[in-house]
Design a protein around this motif. Structure first.
Motif, PDB file in Angstrom:
ATOM      1  N   PHE A   1      -7.385   0.008 -11.872  1.00 27.63           N
ATOM      2  CA  PHE A   1      -7.606   0.974 -10.802  1.00 27.63           C
ATOM      3  C   PHE A   1      -8.569   0.384  -9.773  1.00 27.63           C
ATOM      4  CE2 PHE A   1      -9.748   4.802  -9.038  1.00 27.63           C
ATOM      5  CZ  PHE A   1      -8.665   5.256  -8.313  1.00 27.63           C
ATOM      6  N   ALA A   2      -9.842   0.307 -10.105  1.00 27.18           N
ATOM      7  CA  ALA A   2     -10.816  -0.254  -9.171  1.00 27.18           C
ATOM      8  C   ALA A   2     -10.970  -1.749  -9.416  1.00 27.18           C
ATOM      9  CB  ALA A   2     -12.149   0.452  -9.367  1.00 27.18           C
TER      10      ALA A   2
ATOM     11  N   SER B   1      -1.473   2.448  -9.743  1.00 27.58           N
ATOM     12  CA  SER B   1      -1.758   2.343 -11.181  1.00 27.58           C
ATOM     13  C   SER B   1      -2.249   3.683 -11.726  1.00 27.58           C
ATOM     14  CB  SER B   1      -2.789   1.246 -11.454  1.00 27.58           C
ATOM     15  OG  SER B   1      -4.073   1.671 -11.062  1.00 27.58           O
TER      16      SER B   1
ATOM     17  N   THR C   1      -2.571  -2.050  -8.608  1.00 29.32           N
ATOM     18  CA  THR C   1      -3.922  -1.479  -8.615  1.00 29.32           C
ATOM     19  C   THR C   1      -3.984  -0.171  -7.830  1.00 29.32           C
ATOM     20  OG1 THR C   1      -4.529  -2.720  -6.639  1.00 29.32           O
ATOM     21  CG2 THR C   1      -5.002  -3.771  -8.740  1.00 29.32           C
ATOM     22  N   GLY C   2      -5.154   0.437  -7.838  1.00 28.99           N
ATOM     23  CA  GLY C   2      -5.429   1.631  -7.040  1.00 28.99           C
ATOM     24  C   GLY C   2      -4.545   2.808  -7.405  1.00 28.99           C
ATOM     25  N   GLY C   3      -4.194   3.596  -6.385  1.00 31.01           N
ATOM     26  CA  GLY C   3      -3.459   4.841  -6.592  1.00 31.01           C
ATOM     27  C   GLY C   3      -2.123   4.679  -7.287  1.00 31.01           C
TER      28      GLY C   3
ATOM     29  N   SER D   1       0.833  -1.210   0.000  1.00 28.36           N
ATOM     30  CA  SER D   1       0.000   0.000   0.000  1.00 28.36           C
ATOM     31  C   SER D   1       0.868   1.262   0.000  1.00 28.36           C
ATOM     32  CB  SER D   1      -0.955   0.007   1.196  1.00 28.36           C
ATOM     33  OG  SER D   1      -0.256  -0.160   2.398  1.00 28.36           O
TER      34      SER D   1
ATOM     35  N   GLY E   1      -3.112  -0.608  -3.487  1.00 28.70           N
ATOM     36  CA  GLY E   1      -3.719   0.725  -3.558  1.00 28.70           C
ATOM     37  C   GLY E   1      -3.159   1.668  -2.511  1.00 28.70           C
TER      38      GLY E   1
ATOM     39  N   SER F   1       0.931  -3.263  -5.899  1.00 28.47           N
ATOM     40  CA  SER F   1       0.241  -2.534  -4.847  1.00 28.47           C
ATOM     41  C   SER F   1      -1.244  -2.853  -4.825  1.00 28.47           C
ATOM     42  CB  SER F   1       0.418  -1.025  -5.059  1.00 28.47           C
ATOM     43  OG  SER F   1      -0.272  -0.310  -4.060  1.00 28.47           O
TER      44      SER F   1
END
Ligand SMILES: [Zn+2]
Length: 291
Positions: free
Chosen positions: A228-229, A208, A204-206, A134, A165, A163
């Motif tokens: 992302f999501a 990406s 993934t998430g922030g 994270s 996120g 990650s």
């Protein structure tokens, strides 16, 4: 004669060595994708790629560092940075302390300098074992510092991303890391210093949504989930079924979101070659004068 023949025939199967008996049960590992069972050592030698189906199993941050640097050249930078607990989030301090002990890195990324096939390199490798890779303020700060150092010293930067996120325990501060890293990377780009990202499973998430997708060249490992999501959230939001292979490295390659899908076995060679090409552009060509 017949007695001899009979005797030989009998002996063969009985004396055939059963090596497996000498190998302890915990030396075996199973590929979750195809069920293939093999010696752990064999998986290790194949860089955790299943010899049967080619599935890329999880590879540790330390293993990526070893893979992408020349022996004995890795020097860690910013290892003393530690997350604070700005929101006094319940149990965050304990979780941090546990993760530092278990994952043996100070946060969810290693940053440092090294050489790859003799070329200088700033390398960042995210550590999924540290709170799911994270991104909190330490991850952002380390990347921003490394990118600025790259711009200053004209040393290319390679980031191996993984990650889940943003780090929710740091609230909005973790989201700000997206802007902070992007600003530092923009400085690096202005200085025309090469930047390569390698997206591994999962990205993934922030992450990406920021530096992972800002590489001059974006590589991905086969089968890596990149998005992302989560799929369930997207499906619920748009109320439609998602296409097959959605959010995999191969799907993103087809859509032009990543530049290449590179098997782990050729990742070192590919990265080194790319760096040579990219640095070559800015270096006065000695071959021109020779020609
Ligand atoms: Zn397999």
């Amino acid at each position: 004669m017949t007695v001899m023949a009979w005797f030989k025939k009998e002996r063969k199967p009985r004396t055939a060595p059963r090596e497996r008996r000498d190998i302890p049960a915990d030396a075996w590992e199973k590929c979750d994708a195809c069920g293939h069972v093999d010696l752990r050592e064999k998986f290790e030698r194949a860089l955790q790629v299943c010899p049967e189906c080619g599935t890329h199993r999880r590879f540790s941050a330390e293993e990526y560092i070893e893979l992408l640097t020349d022996e004995g050249t890795w020097k860690e930078l910013y290892a003393n940075l530690r997350s604070v607990d700005p929101l006094s989030f319940e149990h965050y301090q304990e979780r941090l302390a546990n993760s530092i002990r278990k994952a043996s890195s100070s946060d969810a990324i290693y940053t440092g300098l090294a050489r790859l096939e003799g070329q200088p390199l700033h390398l960042g490798v995210m550590n999924f074992r540290f709170m799911g890779g994270s991104m909190g303020s330490v991850v952002g700060e380390k990347i921003a510092r490394l990118a600025r150092r790259s711009a200053d010293k004209k040393v290319p930067m390679v980031l191996v991303c993984t990650s889940g996120g943003a780090r929710m325990q740091e609230g909005a501060l973790s989201l700000m890391q997206m802007a902070k890293t992007s600003a530092a990377i923009a400085q690096m780009k202005q200085a025309a210093v090469p930047f390569i990202t390698i997206l591994t499973d999962p990205t993934t998430g922030g992450v990406s949504a920021s530096f992972a997708m800002q590489g001059d060249v974006i590589l991905a490992e086969p089968g890596a989930v990149i998005g992302f999501a989560g799929q369930r959230v997207i499906k619920q939001t748009i109320g439609q079924d998602l296409p097959e292979g959605f959010q995999t490295a191969e799907f993103l390659l087809e859509k032009g979101q990543v530049d290449d899908v590179v098997p782990r076995g050729t990742l070192r060679e590919t990265t080194a070659r790319l760096l040579r090409h990219m640095r070559g552009r800015k270096v006065p060509k000695s071959s021109d004068s020779a020609a």
